[in-house]
Design a protein around this motif. Structure first.
Motif, mmCIF file in Angstrom:
data_model
loop_
_atom_site.group_PDB
_atom_site.id
_atom_site.type_symbol
_atom_site.label_atom_id
_atom_site.label_comp_id
_atom_site.label_asym_id
_atom_site.label_seq_id
_atom_site.Cartn_x
_atom_site.Cartn_y
_atom_site.Cartn_z
ATOM 1 N N GLY A 132 0.821 -1.200 0.000
ATOM 2 C CA GLY A 132 0.000 0.000 0.000
ATOM 3 C C GLY A 132 0.852 1.245 0.000
ATOM 4 N N LEU A 133 0.202 2.392 -0.109
ATOM 5 C CA LEU A 133 0.867 3.696 -0.070
ATOM 6 C C LEU A 133 0.294 4.493 1.089
ATOM 7 C CD1 LEU A 133 1.408 2.797 -3.076
ATOM 8 C CD2 LEU A 133 1.358 5.213 -3.659
ATOM 9 N N GLU A 134 1.191 5.167 1.832
ATOM 10 C CA GLU A 134 0.713 5.939 2.978
ATOM 11 C C GLU A 134 1.572 7.181 3.185
ATOM 12 O OE1 GLU A 134 -0.085 5.425 7.803
ATOM 13 O OE2 GLU A 134 0.297 3.664 6.543
ATOM 14 N N THR A 135 0.912 8.296 3.423
ATOM 15 C CA THR A 135 1.585 9.529 3.808
ATOM 16 C C THR A 135 0.680 10.292 4.764
ATOM 17 O OG1 THR A 135 2.647 11.558 3.013
ATOM 18 C CG2 THR A 135 0.687 10.830 1.835
ATOM 19 N N VAL A 136 1.265 11.245 5.477
ATOM 20 C CA VAL A 136 0.476 12.089 6.374
ATOM 21 C C VAL A 136 0.279 13.463 5.753
ATOM 22 C CG1 VAL A 136 0.330 13.161 8.652
ATOM 23 C CG2 VAL A 136 1.229 10.838 8.423
ATOM 24 N N ASN A 137 1.383 14.133 5.446
ATOM 25 C CA ASN A 137 1.304 15.509 4.954
ATOM 26 C C ASN A 137 1.784 15.673 3.514
ATOM 27 O OD1 ASN A 137 0.446 16.593 7.529
ATOM 28 N ND2 ASN A 137 2.529 16.239 8.232
ATOM 29 N N GLY A 138 2.070 14.604 2.824
ATOM 30 C CA GLY A 138 2.603 14.710 1.473
ATOM 31 C C GLY A 138 1.572 14.382 0.415
ATOM 32 N N THR A 139 1.872 14.766 -0.818
ATOM 33 C CA THR A 139 0.999 14.447 -1.943
ATOM 34 C C THR A 139 1.341 13.067 -2.488
ATOM 35 O OG1 THR A 139 2.501 15.476 -3.539
ATOM 36 C CG2 THR A 139 0.803 16.864 -2.557
ATOM 37 N N ILE A 140 0.366 12.456 -3.122
ATOM 38 C CA ILE A 140 0.552 11.186 -3.820
ATOM 39 C C ILE A 140 0.106 11.382 -5.257
ATOM 40 C CG2 ILE A 140 -0.166 8.774 -3.996
ATOM 41 C CD1 ILE A 140 -0.547 8.741 -0.975
ATOM 42 N N LYS A 141 1.000 11.071 -6.192
ATOM 43 C CA LYS A 141 0.673 11.199 -7.611
ATOM 44 C C LYS A 141 1.094 9.922 -8.332
ATOM 45 C CE LYS A 141 1.359 14.033 -11.761
ATOM 46 N NZ LYS A 141 2.029 15.234 -12.336
ATOM 47 N N LEU A 142 0.110 9.221 -8.886
ATOM 48 C CA LEU A 142 0.357 7.980 -9.610
ATOM 49 C C LEU A 142 -0.076 8.148 -11.058
ATOM 50 C CD1 LEU A 142 -0.997 5.355 -7.044
ATOM 51 C CD2 LEU A 142 1.277 6.395 -7.153
ATOM 52 N N THR A 143 0.800 7.776 -11.968
ATOM 53 C CA THR A 143 0.491 7.825 -13.392
ATOM 54 C C THR A 143 0.636 6.427 -13.972
ATOM 55 O OG1 THR A 143 1.366 10.090 -13.521
ATOM 56 C CG2 THR A 143 1.086 8.907 -15.596
ATOM 57 N N GLY A 144 -0.465 5.858 -14.436
ATOM 58 C CA GLY A 144 -0.410 4.528 -15.033
ATOM 59 C C GLY A 144 0.179 3.485 -14.112
#
Length: 229
Positions: A132-144
């Motif tokens: 999985g992906l996890e962050t508190v204060n950061g952005t998440i950007k997934l492309t394809g």
């Protein structure tokens, strides 16, 4: 008259040895050259750099960046104060940092969780994350990119673009403690689910967000776990 032999005292010998050591070329103990293999690398105040088409075990530092060159294979990559960069075609375990970004190029395979606290997570086309992906204060950007488990944030924006797929849930947690001095409503996380993207497990929203969903996107059940005004 014969000259006396020149003899160094023990103290002078020690000083000469120390000077000689200081003039030796620096050895980058935490670098793995292109095409080479290494075991686990564990350090405190240093960067770790893995060359192209190389192999290494787990990579662990405290105050330093971790860079893995294209086509390389490594274990888990962990740091506290530093960025983690996975170039095109890298195969890695999980990746975790506290104060830093995690950025992956094209066709990167992560066989574990991707986690940060104060940093962004970015995966380019062809990425595959078995955890999985996890962050508190950061952005998440997934492309394809495909993700097998959940994506979770508290205060960060999330963008799922170019047909990215999430088999788990997309979760936005409620801030706890003194995350917001006045009101979180003025700074809602933006959740963007772009063209042909899919979140099979749906959305679990514990706070208000700004949801932008493309008509072609597929999203499972949306659960609003807060009192809507």
């Amino acid at each position: 008259m014969r000259s006396k032999p020149f003899v160094l005292s023990p103290t002078a010998l020690i000083l000469a040895a120390l000077i000689g050591l200081c003039t030796l070329p620096a050895v980058h103990a935490h670098d793995v050259p292109d095409g080479k293999k290494a075991r686990d690398i564990d350090t405190v105040n240093a960067d770790i750099e893995i060359g192209r088409d190389a192999e290494a075990g787990d990579l662990d530092t405290v105050n330093g960046d971790i860079e893995v060159g294209a086509g390389s294979k490594v274990g888990d990559a962990d740091t506290v104060n530093g960025d983690i960069t996975l170039a095109d075609g890298v195969s890695a375990g999980g990746a975790e940092t506290v104060n830093g970004d995690i950025e992956a190029g094209r066709d990167v395979v992560a066989n574990g969780d991707i986690e940060t606290v104060n940093g962004a997570i970015k995966f380019d086309n062809g990425g595959r994350v078995s955890g999985g992906l996890e962050t508190v204060n950061g952005t998440i950007k997934l492309t394809g990119t495909s993700v097998e488990r959940d994506i979770e944030t508290v205060n960060g924006d999330i963008s799922l673009l170019a047909g990215s797929t999430v088999k788990g849930k997309l979760i936005v947690r409620k801030p706890h403690g003194n995350w917001c001095l006045f009101s979180c409503d003025d700074d809602k996380p933006v959740i963007e689910i772009g063209a042909n993207a899919e979140v099979a497990g749906g959305l679990l929203l514990e706070r208000e967000v700004e949801l932008r969903q493309d008509p072609s996107a597929k999203v499972g059940p949306i659960v609003y776990a807060y009192d809507k005004k």
